[in-house]
Design an enzyme around this catalytic site. Structure first.
Site, PDB file in Angstrom:
ATOM      1  N   ALA A  60      39.505  39.875  17.975  1.00  0.00           N
ATOM      2  CA  ALA A  60      39.420  38.683  18.823  1.00  0.00           C
ATOM      3  C   ALA A  60      38.127  37.953  18.486  1.00  0.00           C
ATOM      4  CB  ALA A  60      39.434  39.077  20.293  1.00  0.00           C
ATOM      5  N   GLY A 105      32.674  38.296  19.151  1.00  0.00           N
ATOM      6  CA  GLY A 105      33.917  38.847  18.627  1.00  0.00           C
ATOM      7  C   GLY A 105      34.086  40.280  19.100  1.00  0.00           C
ATOM      8  N   LYS A 106      35.266  40.794  19.018  1.00  0.00           N
ATOM      9  CA  LYS A 106      35.492  42.219  19.312  1.00  0.00           C
ATOM     10  C   LYS A 106      36.845  42.596  18.751  1.00  0.00           C
ATOM     11  CE  LYS A 106      33.304  45.461  21.784  1.00  0.00           C
ATOM     12  NZ  LYS A 106      31.871  45.487  22.099  1.00  0.00           N
ATOM     13  N   GLY A 107      36.976  43.833  18.330  1.00  0.00           N
ATOM     14  CA  GLY A 107      38.263  44.247  17.783  1.00  0.00           C
ATOM     15  C   GLY A 107      38.455  45.729  17.939  1.00  0.00           C
TER      16      GLY A 107
END
Ligand code: NAD
Length: 416
Positions: A60, A105-107
């Site tokens: 994301a 961001g992050k994932g």
């Protein structure tokens, strides 16, 4: 009704609440409720027994007005697109509070890494890197470790990306081992920043650190580093915990003698302390400072009335639900928010990114000094909002972050 708020809903409610304190365009706020992009990928993995299994991964990207997206990759069975979006929003605010030239961001991958062999984790990581390759890059989006991932994961990720790129690209991820461009002090940085802001808060409220007792939920990377530093600086750490339970000594634990969960699983709850408690009991101890440093949503509307701490410092991301946060604010219990308290991690990631660009390693002393400087700068910016406008610490941190983001959006304008 039990209070179990999703990360995304908590992040959106915090934003909606905080904008009342900031002069920011309502269109920009609407935009900030949504991510720029969420990449969902399928990751086929050949298991060691020859069978094929397919896992789902996400990245994301919330906002990059101030610089490349930045944030961790999580390996956990409950990873979802929604969770990644919520966590990526918090990364945007965290980078802005710290005034770092990054967005959020992050994932992650929906997988329990404990069920994979080391070779399977490596194959999964390499394929995940390949699947999200098009949307990441040292100038576009820079992942880092998070729950279930570690420096070795980042090393595999960096290698996979570099092999396809045709050149060694250390700046593609942070949190790498120092042998391949990782920064000294990165691992302990989030815990160190939690300790620094706790020390500053103790000073702000005119307490004596030598007279302050602290309970820390989660004696992992963040919790153990925070607890050991506060112990070193004179505070009394009376309780710590791991996933299996808590230990309690009203006279103070020797935090260097207690091994963290990652150092040896089960060692915290198995430690020979005067008393054992549950994690729920730890949260309700009559202490000066409570540091939830394990998982999200642990202080909720259901248990907040039993929380007796005089100060809460959020080591984990999102440990306090919106409803519980509102009740603590009404009771006048200060909560130092995650986006400030644990921001040492992304700050030293930024130092790592700079070291990778310059191909020059900083000694540990320099990392500690610069982290201290950046944390105090952010603390003072937030404290000014708290003092001048009588805001909570969370609203103060959001005010600092959102005004910086709003200003950047206004300067850049809308394309096309
Ligand atoms: P970790 O895995 O090193 O440690 C987590 C600790 O919490 C362990 O002691 C574990 O046993 C315990 N735990 C797990 N589930 C629990 C539960 N349900 N109840 C009580 N204890 C439980 O993880 P970490 O890196 O220290 O991260 C902790 C939190 O801090 C997470 O919310 C993470 O997102 C956040 N955080 C981590 C970093 C980082 O760089 N490590 C940076 C910023 C924020």
């Amino acid at each position: 009704m039990t209070d179990t708020e999703s990360t995304l809903s908590n992040a959106r409610r915090q934003l909606e609440h905080a904008v009342a304190n900031v002069d920011i365009d309502s269109g920009v706020v609407e935009r900030l409720k949504h991510p720029t992009r969420v990449q969902q990928v399928s990751i086929p993995l050949r298991r060691d027994d020859g069978t094929l299994e397919v896992f789902t991964g996400y990245r994301a990207q919330h906002d990059d007005v101030r610089g490349p997206y930045k944030g961790g990759l999580r390996y956990h069975p409950e990873v979802t697109a929604e969770e990644c979006i919520g966590l990526s929003m918090w990364m945007t605010w965290k980078c802005a509070v710290m005034d770092l030239p990054f967005g959020g961001g992050k994932g992650g991958v929906a997988v329990d890494p404990k069920t994979l062999s080391e070779q399977e984790r490596e194959r999964l990581t390499r394929r995940f890197a390949e699947e999200i390759r098009d949307v990441i890059g040292p100038k576009q989006d820079v992942p880092a470790p998070d729950m279930g991932t570690d420096p070795q994961t980042m090393a595999w990720f960096m290698d996979a990306y570099s092999m396809q790129e045709g050149e060694t690209t250390p700046g593609i991820v942070t949190g790498k081992p120092p042998s391949i461009g990782g920064s000294h002090g990165r691992e302990e940085a989030p815990g160190r920043s939690v300790a620094i802001v706790t020390r500053e808060a103790i000073d702000y409220y005119d307490w004596d650190i030598e007279e302050t007792n602290v309970a820390v939920q989660g004696f992992g990377s963040v919790g153990a580093n925070a607890a050991r530093l506060l112990d070193e600086w004179g505070a009394k750490i009376v309780a710590v915990s791991d996933v299996d339970g808590a230990i309690y000594d009203p006279d103070g634990l020797d935090t260097n003698d207690v091994e963290g969960h990652d150092e040896r699983p089960g060692m915290v709850s198995g430690y020979d302390a005067p008393e054992s408690l549950t994690n729920a009991e730890l949260l309700e101890l009559d202490v000066d400072v409570l540091v939830p440093a394990a998982v999200s949503n642990v202080i909720t509307a259901d248990n907040v009335d039993d929380v007796q701490a005089k100060l809460v410092v959020e080591g984990a991301n999102g440990p306090t639900t919106f409803a519980a946060d509102t009740i603590l604010a009404e009771r006048g219990v200060p909560v130092i928010p995650d986006i400030l308290a644990n921001a040492g991690g992304v700050t030293v990631s930024y130092f790592e990114w700079l070291q990778d660009i310059n191909r020059r390693t900083w000694p540990l002393d320099r990392v500690h000094e610069e982290l201290e400087t950046e944390m105090l700068k952010a603390w003072n910016a937030v404290r000014a909002e708290v003092d001048e406008r009588d805001l909570t610490w969370r609203d103060g941190a959001y005010a600092v972050a959102l005004s910086r983001i709003g200003e950047a959006k206004e300067s850049r304008g809308l394309w096309p």
